[in-house]
Design a protein around this motif. Structure first.
Motif, PDB file in Angstrom:
ATOM      1  N   ASN B 138       0.845  -1.199   0.000  1.00  0.00           N
ATOM      2  CA  ASN B 138       0.000   0.000   0.000  1.00  0.00           C
ATOM      3  C   ASN B 138       0.876   1.244   0.000  1.00  0.00           C
ATOM      4  O   ASN B 138       2.106   1.158   0.078  1.00  0.00           O
ATOM      5  CB  ASN B 138      -0.986  -0.011   1.179  1.00  0.00           C
ATOM      6  N   GLN B 139       0.227   2.404  -0.067  1.00  0.00           N
ATOM      7  CA  GLN B 139       0.941   3.665  -0.245  1.00  0.00           C
ATOM      8  C   GLN B 139       1.852   3.974   0.953  1.00  0.00           C
ATOM      9  O   GLN B 139       2.970   4.454   0.783  1.00  0.00           O
ATOM     10  CB  GLN B 139      -0.061   4.803  -0.473  1.00  0.00           C
ATOM     11  N   ARG B 167      -2.201  -0.295 -10.204  1.00  0.00           N
ATOM     12  CA  ARG B 167      -3.163   0.076  -9.147  1.00  0.00           C
ATOM     13  C   ARG B 167      -2.486   0.732  -7.961  1.00  0.00           C
ATOM     14  O   ARG B 167      -3.107   1.513  -7.239  1.00  0.00           O
ATOM     15  CB  ARG B 167      -3.934  -1.161  -8.691  1.00  0.00           C
ATOM     16  N   ILE B 246       0.205  -5.989  -3.630  1.00  0.00           N
ATOM     17  CA  ILE B 246      -1.179  -5.524  -3.443  1.00  0.00           C
ATOM     18  C   ILE B 246      -2.193  -6.672  -3.433  1.00  0.00           C
ATOM     19  O   ILE B 246      -3.355  -6.455  -3.100  1.00  0.00           O
ATOM     20  CB  ILE B 246      -1.610  -4.473  -4.492  1.00  0.00           C
ATOM     21  N   ASN B 249      -4.122  -6.806  -0.278  1.00  0.00           N
ATOM     22  CA  ASN B 249      -5.313  -5.950  -0.072  1.00  0.00           C
ATOM     23  C   ASN B 249      -6.583  -6.646  -0.543  1.00  0.00           C
ATOM     24  O   ASN B 249      -7.627  -6.545   0.087  1.00  0.00           O
ATOM     25  CB  ASN B 249      -5.174  -4.634  -0.839  1.00  0.00           C
ATOM     26  N   TYR B 250      -6.483  -7.321  -1.689  1.00  0.00           N
ATOM     27  CA  TYR B 250      -7.659  -8.006  -2.232  1.00  0.00           C
ATOM     28  C   TYR B 250      -8.051  -9.169  -1.332  1.00  0.00           C
ATOM     29  O   TYR B 250      -9.227  -9.487  -1.181  1.00  0.00           O
ATOM     30  CB  TYR B 250      -7.382  -8.486  -3.659  1.00  0.00           C
ATOM     31  N   GLN B 252      -7.494  -9.235   1.986  1.00  0.00           N
ATOM     32  CA  GLN B 252      -8.108  -8.591   3.154  1.00  0.00           C
ATOM     33  C   GLN B 252      -9.543  -8.157   2.878  1.00  0.00           C
ATOM     34  O   GLN B 252     -10.410  -8.263   3.737  1.00  0.00           O
ATOM     35  CB  GLN B 252      -7.302  -7.345   3.525  1.00  0.00           C
ATOM     36  N   GLU B 253      -9.775  -7.650   1.671  1.00  0.00           N
ATOM     37  CA  GLU B 253     -11.101  -7.188   1.291  1.00  0.00           C
ATOM     38  C   GLU B 253     -12.128  -8.311   1.473  1.00  0.00           C
ATOM     39  O   GLU B 253     -13.276  -8.064   1.817  1.00  0.00           O
ATOM     40  CB  GLU B 253     -11.074  -6.725  -0.170  1.00  0.00           C
ATOM     41  N   PRO B 256     -13.076  -9.228   5.865  1.00  0.00           N
ATOM     42  CA  PRO B 256     -13.113  -7.961   6.613  1.00  0.00           C
ATOM     43  C   PRO B 256     -12.962  -8.144   8.134  1.00  0.00           C
ATOM     44  O   PRO B 256     -12.515  -7.241   8.822  1.00  0.00           O
ATOM     45  CB  PRO B 256     -14.484  -7.368   6.251  1.00  0.00           C
ATOM     46  N   PRO B 326     -10.433  -7.719  -6.425  1.00  0.00           N
ATOM     47  CA  PRO B 326     -11.062  -8.354  -5.269  1.00  0.00           C
ATOM     48  C   PRO B 326     -11.979  -9.492  -5.697  1.00  0.00           C
ATOM     49  O   PRO B 326     -12.164 -10.451  -4.952  1.00  0.00           O
ATOM     50  CB  PRO B 326     -11.847  -7.216  -4.602  1.00  0.00           C
TER      51      PRO B 326
END
Lengths: 190, 537
Positions: B138-139, B167, B246, B249-250, B252-253, B256, B326
Motif C-alpha cells: 500500500n501507499q 493500481r 497488493i 489488499n484483495y 483482506q477485502e 473484513p 477483489p
C-alpha cells in the motif's frame, strides 16, 4: 460508515476534480480513503473512471468489488451504465443527462433512457445547463457533485470546505461560483 | 501531523526526497511518470538541490543514476516495466559492480496492459540480477520501504529493485511522512576500481561477492517487518495463502473480520524461506496470490511438485493473464460468486483517440491519401500517441512493437522487398531508440521513408521534455541523411497538398528519406498558455 463511489466520464471532462473535493472532505472528516484513477491512454477521449472508497475503518482494496458501489457519479449518461456491474442493489446513479458523442456508433438517446427506466434510484440532470444558468459554465462537474451529495455519507459543510480548499488558490470568485454550483446541484429535484 | 493524500507514485517520490535523494533520472512511461514529475515540481518549488531530469531513454537514465551513486550520493531511476528491458544492460551489471550511495530502481509494471504492449513481471529481473526486490502492498508501505530502502541499499552495497503495479502507482491514500534526512556528500569508495571496472578478472571476483551476499538478502527478507506470517489459532488448516504486494489488499477485502486461514504476506524478496516452511508445515495446500506472472507459484511448486499442492495461476485457480481484483481473488478463495448486473448491451466502446487538432492527424491523413496509390505499402510505427493511428478513422499503421522498432523494421522489410516501406515515429521515441536505427539505414542506403512526427514533447505520458526538441533536423543530418531528402513541414490543413507531394516524391526516391512534420502538441501548448495565465494573476 463506508461509501464506495465510482466516478465515470470521458477523458478531459473533469471527474478527477470531483474526486479531489470528496477526498479533501473525507480527510477533513478524519476518514480513511483510497482512490484509484486511470492515467495514460484513456486520457485521449476514451472512457475514464475512478474508484473512490471512504470509510471510518482502514480501506483494504484500491478497487471496488462487483455489486458493492453505493453510488455511480457520471458526467456522461452512457458511461454511468458501463459500471452497472459494480452498483450494489439499491445503489444510486447520479448522472449528467447530456451525451458526449465522440464515437461513430454512439447509441440513440432513447435506448440509453430505456436502460435508465430499469434503474430504481437515479438522478439525471443537465449539469451543463444548470451551471450555465448560474453563470459559471465551468462548474458543471461541481453541480453533479452537489446532486450526489446526499448519498456520500459526508456532511454537506465538509464538502463546502473541500471546495474552499481545492479552489482556494484560484481566488474567492471561483470559490463562490463553485459553492453556488454545489448548492444548485443539491437542490435539484426532478 | 495530518496524513497527506498521495498517489503510490507520489509516496515513493516524497520518501526518496525525505531519505536525502540527490538525483532522479528517468524516462517517462505509464504508470511510473508521476514519481519523477513530483520530484521535479518539488525541486522547482523549494529550490532544493535535487536533480530531477528526463533522460533520452531508460538506459542513459539508469547509468546516470549509477554515476551519482558512484560519487556517494543517493539516486533513483524510474521506468515502466518495458523500460527496464532497455536499461537491462546496465541493470544486470550494477549487481556485479554494486553501488556506493544508496540506489533504488523503480519498475512500474502494468498487468492487464492498461497502457502497455505486454504484462511482463519485472520481479523476474530481480531474480535474474540476484538483488533484493521490494513490492509494497500500500501507499504507506511504499513510503516506508523507500525511505528505509536507501539505508539498506547503502549498507548492502547493492541497488534495490522496487516493483509496483498500475493500481499501486495510480491510487491515492493518506500517508504519514517522516523527518527529512540531509543529502550525502561526495565520497567515492576507496575500493571503487576493484568494483566498477568489470574486466573479466574483476567481474569473476564480483560475481563471487554477489553470490556470497545472497544469504544476507535472504536473512533480511526473513527479518523484514514487511513480510508477515499471520497464523490463526487453530493448529491445522487445509489451505495456507501467500499474498504478494497488493494481492494482500484483495485478500483482506474478502476477510473484513480477519483471516480464517494462515496467511503469509510478502513485500520483500528473495522469498522468506523460514516463514514459507512454517506456512507449508501448517496446511495441506498453498494458494498463491500475486499480480503478474506466477513467479512465486513456480518457485514453490518446483518442477517435480514434491511438496504440498500449490494453487494459483498455473492450475487455473486464477487466470494466467490479467491483473488481480477483489473479485477474482474471491473466486480463487472458493467463496460464493457475487451476482452482478451485466453491462447493458446499449453501451458502446469508447476507445482513446488522437485529440482534435493534433498534428499526427494531419500526418496520417496525408499519408493515407498518398498510400492509396501504392497498395503494397506497409507502415511500421512505434510507441506513442501516434500509435492511435491504428484505430479508425485512420487505420494507418501495420506494426507497433517496441521503442524505435519502426525504423529498423521498415529497413528489414524494405530489404526483404516491401515497397514502399514507411516508418512513422515520434520525436521522443526517435531520440530514445530511433537514432541508431537511422544510422543503420544510412549506412545500408536502405530504401525507405521515415516520418518523424515531431510534437516537441513526450505526449502520451502527459507532455514531458523530449530530449531532441528543436534539433531533430540537425540530428538526422548529423547521422548522414542527405540534405535534399530531409524535409521539414508544418502539419496543418493548409499544407496538406504540399505534405502529400513531399511524401510521394520521397517514396519515389530509392534511398533513405526523412520528413519531419513539426507542430507542438496541442495539449502541451494549452498547458503552457494556462500556466502563463496563472502566473500573471
Amino acid at each position: 460508515m463506508k461509501t464506495d463511489i465510482i466516478l465515470a466520464g470521458v477523458g478531459g471532462q473533469g471527474i478527477l476534480s470531483i474526486a479531489a473535493v470528496i477526498g479533501e472532505a473525507a480527510l477533513e472528516d478524519g476518514l480513511f480513503m483510497k482512490q484509484s484513477e486511470v492515467h495514460g491512454m484513456s486520457q485521449r477521449g476514451g472512457d475514464v473512471q475512478s474508484n473512490l472508497r471512504i470509510s471510518d475503518r482502514p480501506v483494504a482494496s484500491d478497487l471496488i468489488p462487483l455489486a458493492s458501489a453505493d453510488i455511480i457519479i457520471s458526467l456522461e449518461p452512457m458511461e454511468a451504465l458501463r459500471y452497472l456491474p459494480y452498483l450494489k442493489p439499491g445503489g444510486w446513479i447520479v448522472t449528467n443527462s447530456r451525451p458526449f458523442e465522440n464515437i461513430p456508433d454512439y447509441p440513440p438517446m432513447e435506448n440509453i433512457m430505456a436502460e435508465y427506466g430499469r434503474i430504481e434510484n437515479k438522478i439525471i440532470l443537465d449539469v451543463e445547463q444548470i451551471a450555465k444558468d448560474l453563470g459559471s459554465a465551468r462548474s458543471s462537474n461541481v453541480v453533479l457533485l452537489g446532486a450526489a451529495s446526499p448519498y456520500l455519507g459526508i456532511s454537506f459543510d465538509k464538502l463546502e470546505n473541500g471546495i474552499r480548499n481545492i479552489f482556494g488558490r484560484k481566488g474567492e470568485a471561483i470559490v463562490e461560483n463553485n459553492l453556488k454550483a454545489l448548492r444548485a446541484g443539491k437542490e435539484y429535484r426532478k | 501531523m495530518r496524513k497527506k493524500l498521495f498517489l503510490g507514485d507520489e509516496a515513493i517520490a516524497q520518501a526518496a526526497i525525505d531519505a536525502g535523494l540527490s538525483g532522479v533520472y528517468s524516462y517517462p512511461g505509464t504508470p511510473s511518470t508521476e514519481i519523477t514529475e513530483y520530484i521535479q515540481n518539488y525541486a522547482a518549488k523549494t529550490q532544493a538541490p535535487v536533480k530531477a531530469v528526463w533522460c533520452s531513454n531508460e538506459k542513459t537514465a539508469m547509468e546516470t543514476a549509477l554515476g551519482m551513486s558512484y560519487a556517494g550520493k543517493r539516486s533513483l531511476s524510474c521506468m515502466k516495466h518495458v523500460g527496464l528491458n532497455v536499461a537491462a544492460d546496465c541493470f544486470m551489471n550494477i549487481s556485479m559492480s554494486g553501488i556506493n550511495g544508496g540506489m533504488l530502481i523503480v519498475t512500474a509494471d502494468d498487468p492487464s496492459m492498461h497502457s502497455s504492449q505486454n504484462e511482463q513481471d519485472n520481479r523476474n529481473y530481480g531474480n535474474f540480477a540476484m538483488i533484493p526486490v521490494f513490492e509494497p502492498s500500500n501507499q504507506q508501505e511504499a513510503y516506508d520501504m523507500i525511505y528505509e530502502g536507501f539505508d539498506l541499499s547503502e549498507r548492502w552495497g547493492y541497488p534495490i529493485l522496487v516493483r509496483i503495479t498500475t493500481r499501486m502507482a495510480h491510487s491515492r491514500a493518506g500517508v504519514a511522512t517522516r523527518a527529512q534526512r540531509p543529502q550525502n556528500t561526495v565520497n567515492v569508495a576507496d575500493d571503487s576500481r576493484d568494483r566498477y571496472i568489470l574486466l573479466p578478472a574483476i567481474a569473476r571476483r564480483r560475481f563471487r561477492t554477489l553470490l556470497d551476499k545472497q544469504d544476507t538478502f535472504l536473512e533480511a527478507s526473513e527479518n523484514s517487518k514487511y513480510n508477515q506470517l499471520i497464523l490463526p489459532d487453530a493448529e491445522a488448516h487445509h489451505t495456507g495463502i501467500v499474498a504478494c504486494g497488493i494481492a494482500f489488499n484483495y485478500l483482506q477485502e474478502n476477510f473484513p473480520e480477519g483471516f480464517s486461514n494462515p496467511v503469509l504476506k510478502i513485500s520483500q524478496y528473495p522469498l522468506p524461506k523460514k516463514q514459507l516452511l512454517k506456512l507449508a508445515g501448517s496446511c495441506r495446500e498453498i494458494l498463491v496470490l500475486e499480480d503478474g506472472y506466477p513467479i512465486v507459484e513456480e518457485q514453490l511448486k518446483g518442477y517435480l511438485e514434491l511438496g504440498p499442492k500449490v494453487r494459483g495461476r498455473l492450475d487455473g485457480t486464477l487466470s494466467r493473464d490479467g491483473e488481480l481484483t477483489p473479485d477474482n481473488v474471491r473466486a480463487a478463495l472458493g467463496m460464493s460468486p457475487v451476482v452482478a448486473t451485466p453491462v447493458p448491451a446499449v453501451v458502446a466502446r469508447r476507445p482513446p483517440a488522437l485529440c482534435m487538432g493534433c498534428g499526427h492527424r494531419d500526418v496520417y491523413e496525408a499519408l493515407n491519401e498518398v498510400l492509396k496509390e501504392y497498395p503494397s505499402a506497409r507502415v511500421f510505427s512505434d510507441i506513442g500517441c501516434y500509435t492511435l493511428g491504428a484505430l479508425p478513422p485512420f487505420r494507418a499503421i501495420d506494426t507497433c512493437i517496441d521503442m524505435g522498432a519502426s525504423i529498423t523494421m521498415a529497413r528489414g522489410a524494405a530489404e526483404a522487398g516491401i515497397y514502399p516501406s514507411v516508418a512513422v515515429i515520434g520525436d521522443s521515441t526517435f531520440t530514445h531508440s530511433g537514432m541508431t536505427g537511422l544510422l543503420d539505414c544510412v549506412n545500408a542506403d536502405a530504401n525507405l521513408l521515415i516520418i518523424i512526427s515531431d510534437n516537441e514533447t513526450t505526449g502520451m505520458t502527459g507532455g514531458q521534455d523530449s530530449a531532441g526538441t528543436g534539433r531533430i533536423h540537425a540530428i538526422c543530418q548529423g547521422l548522414g541523411v542527405a540534405p535534399e531528402h530531409l524535409h521539414g513541414i508544418v502539419p496543418l490543413k493548409k499544407n496538406f497538398l504540399e505534405m502529400k507531394s513531399l511524401i510521394r516524391k520521397e517514396i519515389e526516391y530509392k534511398g533513405v528519406s526523412v520528413i519531419v512534420p513539426c507542430r507542438e502538441c496541442i495539449q502541451t501548448h494549452a498547458r503552457k498558455v494556462r500556466n502563463k495565465q496563472t502566473v500573471t494573476i
